[in-house]
Design a protein around this motif. Structure first.
Motif, mmCIF file in Angstrom:
data_model
loop_
_atom_site.group_PDB
_atom_site.id
_atom_site.type_symbol
_atom_site.label_atom_id
_atom_site.label_comp_id
_atom_site.label_asym_id
_atom_site.label_seq_id
_atom_site.Cartn_x
_atom_site.Cartn_y
_atom_site.Cartn_z
ATOM 1 N N VAL A 57 8.411 31.369 16.348
ATOM 2 C CA VAL A 57 6.995 31.631 16.077
ATOM 3 C C VAL A 57 6.903 32.657 14.962
ATOM 4 N N ALA A 58 5.938 32.476 14.065
ATOM 5 C CA ALA A 58 5.713 33.413 12.967
ATOM 6 C C ALA A 58 4.356 34.084 13.146
ATOM 7 N N ALA A 59 4.257 35.367 12.755
ATOM 8 C CA ALA A 59 2.994 36.100 12.764
ATOM 9 C C ALA A 59 2.522 36.246 11.325
ATOM 10 N N ILE A 60 1.348 35.695 11.017
ATOM 11 C CA ILE A 60 0.803 35.738 9.665
ATOM 12 C C ILE A 60 -0.631 36.233 9.736
ATOM 13 N N GLU A 61 -0.846 37.467 9.248
ATOM 14 C CA GLU A 61 -2.171 38.072 9.210
ATOM 15 C C GLU A 61 -2.858 38.015 10.571
ATOM 16 N N GLY A 62 -2.114 38.372 11.602
ATOM 17 C CA GLY A 62 -2.673 38.445 12.945
ATOM 18 C C GLY A 62 -2.634 37.153 13.727
ATOM 19 N N ARG A 63 -2.428 36.036 13.050
ATOM 20 C CA ARG A 63 -2.356 34.749 13.727
ATOM 21 C C ARG A 63 -0.905 34.412 14.059
ATOM 22 N N ARG A 64 -0.715 33.603 15.098
ATOM 23 C CA ARG A 64 0.609 33.138 15.457
ATOM 24 C C ARG A 64 0.710 31.652 15.101
ATOM 25 N N LYS A 65 1.878 31.286 14.586
ATOM 26 C CA LYS A 65 2.078 29.920 14.116
ATOM 27 C C LYS A 65 3.457 29.443 14.519
ATOM 28 N N MET A 66 3.552 28.218 14.986
ATOM 29 C CA MET A 66 4.851 27.626 15.272
ATOM 30 C C MET A 66 5.583 27.339 13.966
ATOM 31 N N THR A 67 6.811 27.777 13.878
ATOM 32 C CA THR A 67 7.654 27.352 12.774
ATOM 33 C C THR A 67 8.275 26.004 13.146
ATOM 34 N N ALA A 68 9.007 25.405 12.209
ATOM 35 C CA ALA A 68 9.662 24.129 12.517
ATOM 36 C C ALA A 68 10.617 24.279 13.692
ATOM 37 N N ALA A 69 11.264 25.440 13.787
ATOM 38 C CA ALA A 69 12.198 25.675 14.897
ATOM 39 C C ALA A 69 11.470 25.622 16.239
ATOM 40 N N GLY A 70 10.368 26.358 16.346
ATOM 41 C CA GLY A 70 9.620 26.369 17.593
ATOM 42 C C GLY A 70 8.964 25.040 17.884
ATOM 43 N N ASP A 71 8.490 24.381 16.837
ATOM 44 C CA ASP A 71 7.814 23.100 17.016
ATOM 45 C C ASP A 71 8.743 22.073 17.653
ATOM 46 N N VAL A 72 9.960 21.968 17.147
ATOM 47 C CA VAL A 72 10.918 20.998 17.698
ATOM 48 C C VAL A 72 11.333 21.396 19.104
ATOM 49 N N ALA A 73 11.625 22.683 19.308
ATOM 50 C CA ALA A 73 12.078 23.132 20.629
ATOM 51 C C ALA A 73 11.019 22.900 21.697
ATOM 52 N N VAL A 74 9.769 23.216 21.390
ATOM 53 C CA VAL A 74 8.690 23.019 22.362
ATOM 54 C C VAL A 74 8.436 21.529 22.589
ATOM 55 N N ARG A 75 8.413 20.761 21.515
ATOM 56 C CA ARG A 75 8.188 19.315 21.641
ATOM 57 C C ARG A 75 9.259 18.663 22.514
ATOM 58 N N GLU A 76 10.521 18.953 22.229
ATOM 59 C CA GLU A 76 11.613 18.316 22.974
ATOM 60 C C GLU A 76 11.652 18.788 24.422
ATOM 61 N N THR A 77 11.378 20.075 24.654
ATOM 62 C CA THR A 77 11.366 20.588 26.025
ATOM 63 C C THR A 77 10.226 19.980 26.819
ATOM 64 N N ALA A 78 9.050 19.894 26.201
ATOM 65 C CA ALA A 78 7.906 19.289 26.889
ATOM 66 C C ALA A 78 8.182 17.827 27.222
ATOM 67 N N THR A 79 8.811 17.111 26.307
ATOM 68 C CA THR A 79 9.133 15.700 26.546
ATOM 69 C C THR A 79 10.097 15.551 27.716
ATOM 70 N N ALA A 80 11.129 16.399 27.757
ATOM 71 C CA ALA A 80 12.097 16.352 28.863
ATOM 72 C C ALA A 80 11.428 16.705 30.187
ATOM 73 N N CYS A 81 10.527 17.693 30.148
ATOM 74 C CA CYS A 81 9.830 18.093 31.375
ATOM 75 C C CYS A 81 8.936 16.980 31.890
ATOM 76 N N GLU A 82 8.302 16.270 30.988
ATOM 77 C CA GLU A 82 7.460 15.141 31.402
ATOM 78 C C GLU A 82 8.309 14.017 32.001
ATOM 79 N N ALA A 83 9.518 13.866 31.488
ATOM 80 C CA ALA A 83 10.366 12.757 31.941
ATOM 81 C C ALA A 83 10.952 12.989 33.329
ATOM 82 N N VAL A 84 11.425 14.203 33.588
ATOM 83 C CA VAL A 84 12.145 14.448 34.850
ATOM 84 C C VAL A 84 11.584 15.615 35.655
ATOM 85 N N GLY A 85 10.536 16.256 35.164
ATOM 86 C CA GLY A 85 9.941 17.374 35.894
ATOM 87 C C GLY A 85 10.314 18.712 35.286
ATOM 88 N N ARG A 86 9.314 19.579 35.102
ATOM 89 C CA ARG A 86 9.590 20.889 34.507
ATOM 90 C C ARG A 86 10.516 21.717 35.395
#
Length: 369
Positions: A57-86
């Motif tokens: 996650v990056a902090a830019i002028e007070g806002r928080r933004k997903m970087t490519a690293a966080g975007d992929v990690a969250v996407r893949e983790t959420a997908t796995a959690c949906e498939a077999v349970g968090r």
């Protein structure tokens, strides 16, 4: 964070997963994010603090933004959690050194408890016993002594193993991916696994630029590139390459030429790049997603996003992977086809203001008229 720790952090609770998925949709200040996720601010700060430190996650002028690293990690983790349970993903990830995952993998490989106990690749006897008790209670394995992974256990094991593999690539390349905006470009994570990350550091703030110049000086027959900003040294290097018989195609974004060139050197470069044999320079009407340069269809270099860089931190990705080069070439061709020649771009300003005013050449008119 290593891959297991990143997965554990993201999957720790339904609330945290909801917060991070909301941030993945669009950037926000912590208060806005709390409102969107329907939670208090405290769990938002708890969820984001470690991810900011790791580069997800990056902090830019007070806002928080997903970087490519966080975007992929969250996407893949959420997908796995949906498939077999968090809870299942979180349970495996919350075990130090991936001990539960290692034990479940060992059972899936046909090893008995005794064989794992006497193998240094597995944890201690007590850890193995506790893990197997948990797995039996959850019906991930059949009862001992002839333990086997059940169908449910196998699905969970496979989902976690794939998740850990992909997030492992993210962690290995996080020095670069933390400086990429996923809203502008979606990198094919599988294809960057073997790429070299060249990172500038406080004691070597020009390391990435030096690496690029070195690659250019090694020589090439033909290059294709995105240039998101004007660099005097970069243009000089490419003009020298033309003198040595190389050819190149370049696409630059319209915002980088607004205002139009107003220094003598930049105006000279502007003119020479338009007229040069062997050079195909185009202007794209909007921003480009990233910097890149493809050398002779056998090497590609990707730059990072200026908005996520600091003066002492940028990074570059260098790869000879044919599949990644093919992906980069397709990306280049896509934008190249939508771009126009610089002369097309100049027509409207010249019509409206005249040549000298459009190019801010009052000094030239006074001198040469």
């Amino acid at each position: 964070m290593n891959a297991r720790e990143l997965i554990e952090h993201i999957s720790r609770s339904d609330q945290r997963l909801a917060i991070l998925r909301a941030l993945r949709e669009r950037s926000a200040k912590p208060g806005e994010l709390a409102e969107r996720a329907g939670v208090d601010r405290t769990p938002v700060y708890t969820a984001l603090e470690d991810l900011e430190e790791s580069g997800a996650v990056a902090a830019i002028e007070g806002r928080r933004k997903m970087t490519a690293a966080g975007d992929v990690a969250v996407r893949e983790t959420a997908t796995a959690c949906e498939a077999v349970g968090r809870e299942a993903i979180s349970h495996l990830a919350s075990s130090t050194d991936n001990n539960r995952f290692r034990v479940l993998s060992g059972i899936d490989d046909g090893l008995s408890r005794g064989e794992m106990v006497h193998d240094d690749a597995y944890p201690s006897r007590s850890t193995i016993n506790r893990a197997m008790e948990d797995f039996e209670a959850s019906e991930w394995i059949t009862p001992r002594p002839e333990s086997m992974v059940t169908k449910e256990g196998k699905e969970i094991l496979d989902a976690y193993e794939e998740l850990h593999r992909v997030v492992g690539i993210v962690v290995e390349k996080i020095a670069y991916l933390r400086l990429v905006d996923p809203k502008k470009i979606e990198f094919p994570i599988e294809l960057i696994a073997d790429a070299e990350v060249v990172e500038s550091r406080p004691n070597r703030p020009q390391r990435a630029d030096e690496h690029l110049r070195q690659r250019m000086l090694e020589g090439f027959d033909h290059a294709r590139m995105f240039s998101r900003y004007y660099s005097e040294a970069g243009v000089e290097t490419m003009l020298r390459a033309l003198d040595e018989g190389s050819t190149w195609e370049s696409v630059s974004p319209l915002p980088s030429h607004n205002p139009l060139p107003d220094s003598r050197t930049e105006i000279r470069h502007f003119r020479e790049c338009i007229a040069a044999d062997g050079a195909d320079w185009r202007v794209y009407p909007d921003d480009l997603p990233i910097d890149l340069i493809i050398f002779d269809d056998d090497r590609v270099l990707f730059g990072s996003d200026e908005a996520l860089e600091t003066t002492r931190r940028d990074a570059m990705l260098d790869s000879t992977n044919p599949a990644l080069i093919a992906w980069a070439t397709e990306l280049f061709e896509d934008y190249h086809q939508q771009a126009s020649t610089p002369l097309d771009y100049l027509l409207d300003p010249v019509r409206e203001n005249g040549l000298y005013k459009a190019l801010r050449l009052d000094w030239a008119r006074d001198r040469f008229s």
